[in-house]
Design an enzyme around this catalytic site. Structure first.
Site, PDB file in Angstrom:
ATOM      1  N   VAL A   1       1.393   6.280  13.623  1.00 46.99           N
ATOM      2  CA  VAL A   1       0.655   5.042  12.765  1.00 46.99           C
ATOM      3  C   VAL A   1       1.430   3.654  13.031  1.00 46.99           C
ATOM      4  CG1 VAL A   1      -0.008   4.324  10.671  1.00 46.99           C
ATOM      5  CG2 VAL A   1      -0.342   6.571  11.067  1.00 46.99           C
ATOM      6  N   GLY A   2       2.567   3.680  13.372  1.00 48.63           N
ATOM      7  CA  GLY A   2       3.217   2.477  13.779  1.00 48.63           C
ATOM      8  C   GLY A   2       2.547   1.850  15.011  1.00 48.63           C
TER       9      GLY A   2
ATOM     10  N   GLU B   1       9.588   0.939  11.121  1.00 48.13           N
ATOM     11  CA  GLU B   1      10.626   2.229  10.723  1.00 48.13           C
ATOM     12  C   GLU B   1       9.808   3.495  10.719  1.00 48.13           C
ATOM     13  OE1 GLU B   1      12.364   4.915   9.134  1.00 48.13           O
ATOM     14  OE2 GLU B   1      12.694   4.105   7.390  1.00 48.13           O
TER      15      GLU B   1
ATOM     16  N   LYS C   1       0.885  -1.449  -0.224  1.00 48.98           N
ATOM     17  CA  LYS C   1       0.067  -0.106   0.124  1.00 48.98           C
ATOM     18  C   LYS C   1       0.985   1.316   0.214  1.00 48.98           C
ATOM     19  CE  LYS C   1      -2.031   2.834   2.689  1.00 48.98           C
ATOM     20  NZ  LYS C   1      -1.917   4.043   1.716  1.00 48.98           N
TER      21      LYS C   1
ATOM     22  N   GLU D   1       9.167  15.866  15.235  1.00 50.28           N
ATOM     23  CA  GLU D   1       9.834  15.324  13.837  1.00 50.28           C
ATOM     24  C   GLU D   1       9.040  16.490  12.855  1.00 50.28           C
ATOM     25  OE1 GLU D   1       8.976  12.014  11.783  1.00 50.28           O
ATOM     26  OE2 GLU D   1      10.776  11.879  11.034  1.00 50.28           O
TER      27      GLU D   1
ATOM     28  N   GLY E   1       6.699   4.783   8.336  1.00 52.36           N
ATOM     29  CA  GLY E   1       5.776   6.010   8.200  1.00 52.36           C
ATOM     30  C   GLY E   1       5.946   6.563   9.671  1.00 52.36           C
ATOM     31  N   SER E   2       4.879   7.259  10.315  1.00 55.55           N
ATOM     32  CA  SER E   2       4.842   8.099  11.502  1.00 55.55           C
ATOM     33  C   SER E   2       4.870   7.088  12.763  1.00 55.55           C
ATOM     34  CB  SER E   2       3.758   8.926  11.704  1.00 55.55           C
ATOM     35  OG  SER E   2       2.452   8.293  11.488  1.00 55.55           O
ATOM     36  N   THR E   3       5.210   7.441  13.908  1.00 51.65           N
ATOM     37  CA  THR E   3       5.385   6.880  15.088  1.00 51.65           C
ATOM     38  C   THR E   3       4.048   6.369  15.519  1.00 51.65           C
ATOM     39  OG1 THR E   3       7.550   7.542  15.895  1.00 51.65           O
ATOM     40  CG2 THR E   3       5.930   6.827  17.336  1.00 51.65           C
TER      41      THR E   3
ATOM     42  N   CYS F   1      13.102  10.657   7.008  1.00 47.58           N
ATOM     43  CA  CYS F   1      13.178  10.203   8.229  1.00 47.58           C
ATOM     44  C   CYS F   1      14.260  10.318   9.083  1.00 47.58           C
ATOM     45  CB  CYS F   1      12.447   8.683   8.631  1.00 47.58           C
ATOM     46  SG  CYS F   1      13.477   7.459   7.322  1.00 47.58           S
TER      47      CYS F   1
HETATM   48  P1  ADP Z   1       3.409  10.296   7.134  1.00 45.65           P
HETATM   49  O1  ADP Z   1       3.286  11.184   8.612  1.00 45.65           O
HETATM   50  O2  ADP Z   1       4.726  10.391   6.773  1.00 45.65           O
HETATM   51  O3  ADP Z   1       2.266  10.786   6.396  1.00 45.65           O
HETATM   52  P2  ADP Z   1       1.827   7.947   7.895  1.00 45.65           P
HETATM   53  O4  ADP Z   1       2.121   7.190   9.019  1.00 45.65           O
HETATM   54  O5  ADP Z   1       0.700   8.882   8.092  1.00 45.65           O
HETATM   55  O6  ADP Z   1       3.222   8.757   7.655  1.00 45.65           O
HETATM   56  O7  ADP Z   1       1.667   7.266   6.848  1.00 45.65           O
HETATM   57  C1  ADP Z   1       2.598   6.234   6.238  1.00 45.65           C
HETATM   58  C2  ADP Z   1       1.785   5.117   5.500  1.00 45.65           C
HETATM   59  O8  ADP Z   1       0.888   4.522   6.583  1.00 45.65           O
HETATM   60  C3  ADP Z   1       0.956   5.568   4.468  1.00 45.65           C
HETATM   61  O9  ADP Z   1       0.774   4.660   3.618  1.00 45.65           O
HETATM   62  C4  ADP Z   1      -0.453   5.594   5.093  1.00 45.65           C
HETATM   63  O10 ADP Z   1      -1.613   5.648   4.269  1.00 45.65           O
HETATM   64  C5  ADP Z   1      -0.497   4.559   6.123  1.00 45.65           C
HETATM   65  N1  ADP Z   1      -1.392   4.655   7.092  1.00 45.65           N
HETATM   66  C6  ADP Z   1      -1.847   5.797   7.663  1.00 45.65           C
HETATM   67  N2  ADP Z   1      -2.905   5.375   8.598  1.00 45.65           N
HETATM   68  C7  ADP Z   1      -3.129   4.149   8.741  1.00 45.65           C
HETATM   69  C8  ADP Z   1      -3.436   3.223   9.651  1.00 45.65           C
HETATM   70  N3  ADP Z   1      -4.404   3.635  10.728  1.00 45.65           N
HETATM   71  N4  ADP Z   1      -3.374   2.015   9.657  1.00 45.65           N
HETATM   72  C9  ADP Z   1      -2.367   1.705   8.547  1.00 45.65           C
HETATM   73  N5  ADP Z   1      -1.770   2.119   7.678  1.00 45.65           N
HETATM   74  C10 ADP Z   1      -2.031   3.653   7.911  1.00 45.65           C
END
Ligand code: ADP
Length: 501
Positions: A249-250, A268, A192, A399, A245-247, A302
């Site tokens: 969402v991690g 990561e 995705k 960040e 991605g972000s902490t 990052c």
């Molecule tokens: P950034 O802050 O760099 O945009 P995110 O962590 O928001 O990073 O997004 C990184 C990835 O995680 C993207 O593909 C985003 O669509 C996906 N994402 C965002 N929210 C969720 C979630 N609740 N569950 C799974 N994946 C998500």
């Protein structure tokens, strides 16, 4: 500002036609079940590039079903490593052949420098595939001499169906950083891409099919995080999620794994990496590194060196140099070969960065340069440098993911180490010194997954990287990444007719 440049992109590059706009499931491009689409925007102008299929839970279900079948019954995991390697090599060649189009897609979708895509991101993605192709026929376990009358060996087996959830800052690099080792290991997968940058991922899917990757092995679901991403993270038939991605969402991905099938995860995440410049450093080189560390890819990295800790003896001279050099840093259309910084990825990110800058000013940091948008359209921000930044200010802790440098002064090595570690993150750190003792002490004391001494952003396919602390766990690149996608199975047998049998 001397370093700014406004140009029409058409003068530099013909914008490619967008050929792939649908989900890629089981080897076919298909509409989403709902028929919904979303717009992907060109950050140079704020205009719509194309409407892309919006995958949701039902589409993820179909992709996982295809990947599950391809894993449980299909040829990919059962092929010899060298047969898989041949296909991966072919895919690598196709990436090279289509480099210009791929680099252009990432430029219009993410605002990335076209020249950088051509010189680095796209060829490096092909090389990453070749690296793991080279490893695909060298996946083997160990022979174990057990105590008692037994012997054993270990088998390394692919973990199964993998969900790769990736962000928008390096759409092609991260796509291949995730899928290459997983493909080499024999896994099947759903990728995705971020909703901001779906274009190149769909093109990669098309090339994968052309290279001969069997149907169902590599599926791409474009769509949003809370719907498509969350459906992958909580799917009972996904065996592993590899997330960048972000902490925040991690954490959600980890929760989803914990409350469903306890799938393996690797994360990561974010960073607030220190670049520590000591008194003995060459001021000119240190200034170049500091600027590169925060302005490369418009700070949307990052591992960006967003906290620049400078020893007091060199501080004033370094600030002077930084300001001179920042003035020559060219902002403008990312297709222009003389430009060094394109637009931020989207309006949300653009506004978030500007609001952090306002925060910095309000908190009392000194704005030395930049601090505002560049131009009238698109999402460009001038290179921004703050001095007199205190450790507890928001701009020193969060960040920002933008071209915003925070300069901080320190006195001793011990103080530098303590302050470098005073963050919830631990992704990267840079050290600028010619003193071996300082370099050794600091590199061993800073809690981060990668330390660059007298360099920054020195990445390589053979060099693993990932986080300490809240920057996550698991390593991308190197053979460590291959092992993320392999299970260890022990097979035990008695040496003689044992009484146990
Ligand atoms: P950034 O802050 O760099 O945009 P995110 O962590 O928001 O990073 O997004 C990184 C990835 O995680 C993207 O593909 C985003 O669509 C996906 N994402 C965002 N929210 C969720 C979630 N609740 N569950 C799974 N994946 C998500």
């Amino acid at each position: 500002m001397e370093g700014e440049r406004n140009g029409s992109s058409e003068a530099f590059m013909k914008i490619p036609e967008i050929k792939f706009k649908k989900l890629f499931i089981n080897g076919e491009f298909v509409d989403s079940i709902s028929g919904k689409t979303f717009e992907t925007i060109d950050p140079r102008t704020g205009e719509v590039i194309a409407k892309i299929a919006e995958g949701e839970k039902e589409d993820v279900d179909l992709a996982v079903k295809a990947a599950r079948e391809a894993f449980d019954y299909g040829p990919w995991p059962r092929l010899s490593g060298s047969a898989r390697a041949k296909i991966l090599m072919k895919l690598a060649n196709l990436i090279d052949e289509n480099a210009e189009e791929l680099a252009a897609l990432d430029t219009i979708d993410a605002g990335k420098l076209f020249s950088r895509g051509m010189d680095r991101d796209i060829p490096a993605a092909a090389d990453l595939l070749r690296y793991y192709a080279g490893a695909a026929d060298k996946i083997h376990g160990e022979t174990l001499k057990m105590s008692g009358e037994f012997q054993a060996y270990t088998l390394l087996e692919p973990v199964g169906v993998v969900g790769h959830i990736i962000p928008w800052n390096f759409p092609t690099s991260l796509f291949f950083m995730k899928v290459s080792p997983a493909l080499a290991a024999g896994c099947t997968m759903i990728v995705k891409p971020a909703e901001q940058t779906p274009l190149s991922a769909l093109y990669h899917a098309h090339l994968a099919k052309q290279a001969g990757i069997p149907n169902g092995v590599l599926n791409v679901i474009t769509g949003f995080g809370p719907t498509a991403g969350a459906a992958i993270a909580s799917h009972m038939d996904v065996d592993k999620v590899s997330f960048t991605g972000s902490t925040e969402v991690g954490r959600l991905v980890m929760q989803a794994a914990a409350t469903t099938n306890l799938k393996q995860i690797s994360l990561e995440l974010g960073g607030k990496s220190p670049l520590i410049i000591f008194d003995d450093a060459d001021v000119d080189k240190a200034a170049d590194l500091a600027l590169l560390g925060i302005l490369h890819n418009k700070g949307e990295v990052c591992v960006a060196g967003s906290r620049v800790l400078v020893q007091e003896g060199i501080y004033d001279e370094l600030v002077k140099k930084l300001l001179e050099k920042a003035k020559t840093w060219v902002v403008g259309d990312p297709f222009d070969p003389s430009v060094r910084q394109g637009p931020q990825v989207d309006k949300t990110q653009f506004e978030k960065i500007l609001s952090y800058i306002e925060h910095g000013k309000r908190e009392g940091a000194t704005l030395l340069t930049g601090g505002e948008r560049y131009g009238e359209k698109g999402y460009y921000i001038k290179p921004t440098i703050f001095s007199n930044v205190m450790d507890d200010m928001l701009i020193a802790r969060d960040e920002i993911f933008g071209p915003v440098m925070s300069l901080m002064k320190f006195k001793t090595v011990e103080e530098a180490i303590k302050r470098a570690n005073d963050t919830r993150y631990g992704l990267a750190a840079g050290i600028v010194t010619n003193n071996l003792n300082i370099a050794n002490t600091v590199s061993r004391s800073v809690k981060a997954g990668i330390i660059w001494i007298n360099c920054y952003f020195a990445f390589d396919k053979d060099c693993p990287y990932g986080g300490y602390k809240m920057s996550g766990f698991g390593r991308d690149m190197g053979l460590h990444a291959l092992h993320k996608y392999l299970h260890v199975k022990s097979v035990v047998t008695p040496i003689y007719n044992s009484p146990w049998l």
